[in-house]
Scaffold this active site. Structure first.
Site, short mmCIF file in Angstrom:
data_model
loop_
_atom_site.label_atom_id
_atom_site.label_comp_id
_atom_site.label_asym_id
_atom_site.label_seq_id
_atom_site.Cartn_x
_atom_site.Cartn_y
_atom_site.Cartn_z
CE LYS A 271 -0.93 -2.49 14.65
NZ LYS A 271 -1.23 -1.28 14.23
CB CYS B 229 0.20 7.81 -0.90
SG CYS B 229 0.14 6.53 1.17
#
Length: 551
Positions: free
Chosen positions: A204, A311
């Site tokens: 996804k 990140c």
């Protein structure tokens, strides 16, 4: 900070056309054909399609299906049907397909770079850095997965009496939920080891960046991956995520800590494994003996790569007072030299933020810091003249410890620089956070840097480098402490997370219980005496190995 002219989204992309994106959208997994009579404006007549926009221009570049629970269930069912035969495929053959896929990614790099830039708005330089990671990761997984998953002999209950063997079996179907900031790298870093371990994958992607995932699914097919093993479901996270987690046997997620907590909770209820790379507010420590010019160049990379939407980006910089002024001057000078732009060439260092929400987040964090007394040393402005969501790389000083950007992840091109008395105080400040993803230490004394690195509560700590020394070490695990996540990707650990271990114990003497023909008290005494001898022998062997390793 200079800028380059913006493109006109797909029209300026060297290898793309709108019809190509429409063709990729048709690859999304559906429970039924989307053109079964509906009269809509989306792909294949789908009335519930999700529009996709180019951050560089805010133009609509296409749409993808808005998959729902039925689509997820059908995709997982197809994946599960295909996985049974794939699990029986020799690990070496699975590895060969992974290697071919990595080669195809390298061969098709121009189209992948165009798609990546169109849907993320990142600069071409940053796009190349991301793309490099995929074939590199494939090469590592292809080389290591057969050994990481091979049957292992382990010590049995007692020498000569019983043997123990560990086997590794695929978990089944893995759900991967990937983010928008590095949509190619962070989908494949989870999907490729899962496939190599004999699993099927249902991916996804973030709804902002679906096309890269769909193009990668095409390349996996060309590499020889059997039909059904890799499915892509496009759609909104709250709609697609829960049914995906409920249907699969393991979930790998990269994204925010808040969403990660809900995924972990749902996975726990389902008693399935999960790995989560979550948020960070990463520290950078500058020791008093560091070469400030070198550190300034490294800090630019650490803080502003991918416009800070990384990140692993550093957002909190702690500098020992003796080096503070010289470092700040050098850092501002290096930042001033950066170029902004979203063209399809290599002229720009920084690209765009991904959308209006991300721009608003960056602006609110900087505004809050200013209101609390912070000074903007450079930057601090949106640059709509470059792109609708472009923001200048920004350095702040005098940031209140309670300011939002000091406590939370900004995820933009913003860094706060703070003086501290010494390296010990810098480490204490670095650890004053619930997050623990990535950090870096800069010093002329590499051994001392490694010692300080071991004191910082992060899953990866770099010495004299921003993040590539750890992220690029494919053989070493990568993940976070605390609120930065669970589990590890990369290394053998990143492959074995997708396997269930089975231990087979074989007794060579029949039932392992008290013997019938020896008095029990004799047997107990002898057994403890034998255990003591065994422990002393093992301690001696360990001591010898330690001495030999020091030579």
């Amino acid at each position: 900070m200079s800028s380059t002219d913006p493109p006109t989204a797909v029209g300026d992309a060297p290898t793309l056309a709108a019809r190509r994106l429409d063709g990729l959208a048709d690859r999304a997994a559906r429970a039924r054909p989307a053109d079964d009579g509906d009269d809509g404006d989306g792909p294949s007549g789908d009335p519930d399609a999700i529009d996709v926009f180019a951050p560089a221009t805010d133009e609509r570049i296409g749409s993808v299906p808005a998959c729902g629970a039925d689509d997820v269930a059908a995709a997982v069912e197809r994946a599960r049907d295909a996985q049974a035969a794939w699990a029986e495929t020799p690990a070496a053959e699975r590895a060969r397909i992974v290697e071919r896929f990595g080669d195809l990614v390298a061969d098709r790099r121009e189209e992948l770079l165009d798609v990546l830039q169109v849907e993320t708005g990142k600069s071409r330089r940053t796009a190349v850095e991301e793309l490099f990671d995929v074939p590199s990761g494939c090469a590592y997984v292809a080389g290591e997965a057969p050994d990481a998953l091979a049957e292992e002999r382990r010590r049995g209950v007692a020498p000569g009496i019983a043997a123990a063997t560990v086997t590794y079996e695929p978990v089944g179907v893995v759900g991967v939920i990937s983010p928008w900031n590095y949509p190619l790298t962070l989908s494949m870093a989870d999907a490729i080891p899962a496939l190599a371990a004999g699993n099927a994958v249902v991916l996804k992607p973030d709804e902002k960046t679906p096309y890269g995932a769909l193009l990668l699914s095409e390349l996996l097919e060309l590499a020889g991956l059997p039909d059904g093993l890799f499915q892509v479901v496009t759609g909104e996270g709250p709609t697609v995520g829960p049914p995906l987690i409920d249907a699969v046997d393991y979930v790998a997620f990269t994204g925010s800590t808040a969403v990660g907590r809900s995924i972990a909770e749902r996975a726990g209820r389902n008693l399935i494994g999960c790995s989560l790379e979550l948020g960070g507010n990463n520290p950078l420590v500058v020791c008093g003996d560091a070469d400030v010019d070198e550190v300034a160049r490294g800090a630019v990379q650490a803080c502003f790569s991918n416009t800070g939407q990384l990140c692993l980006s550093a957002e909190r910089i702690y500098v020992v007072e003796s080096a503070y002024d010289a470092f700040l001057d050098a850092f501002v000078r290096e930042t001033e030299a950066l170029t902004l732009g979203v063209g399809y060439d290599y002229d720009a260092d920084l690209g765009s933020l991904v959308d209006a929400d991300q721009l608003a987040r960056v602006e609110s964090h900087v505004d809050d810091a200013r209101e609390r007394g912070a000074t903007v040393e450079i930057g601090g402005r949106a640059r709509a003249d470059v792109a609708p969501y472009c923001y200048e790389p920004t350095i702040l000083t005098g940031v209140d410890p309670d300011a939002t950007l000091a406590c939370e992840e900004t995820f933009g091109p913003v860094a706060a620089v703070t003086p501290v008395p010494d390296a010990a105080a810098a480490v204490d400040a670095a650890n004053d956070s619930p997050y623990g993803l990535n950090a870096s230490v800069w010093t002329a004394d590499r051994e001392r840097g490694a010692e300080l690195a071991r004191e910082i509560d992060c899953g990866t700590v770099n010495v004299n480098d921003a993040f590539l020394a750890t992220w690029g070490a494919n053989d070493a695990p990568m993940g976070g402490f605390g609120d930065s996540g669970l589990g590890r990707r990369h290394g053998p650990e990143g492959i074995q997370r997708y396997a269930e271990s089975r231990t087979v114990g074989v007794s060579r003497v029949g039932p392992l219980t008290f013997p019938d023909r020896i008095p029990t008290d004799w047997f107990v005494g002898g057994a403890f005496a034998a255990m003591g001898v065994g422990r002393r022998v093992r301690r001696g062997l360990r001591a010898v190995r330690r001495r030999l390793s020091r030579r």
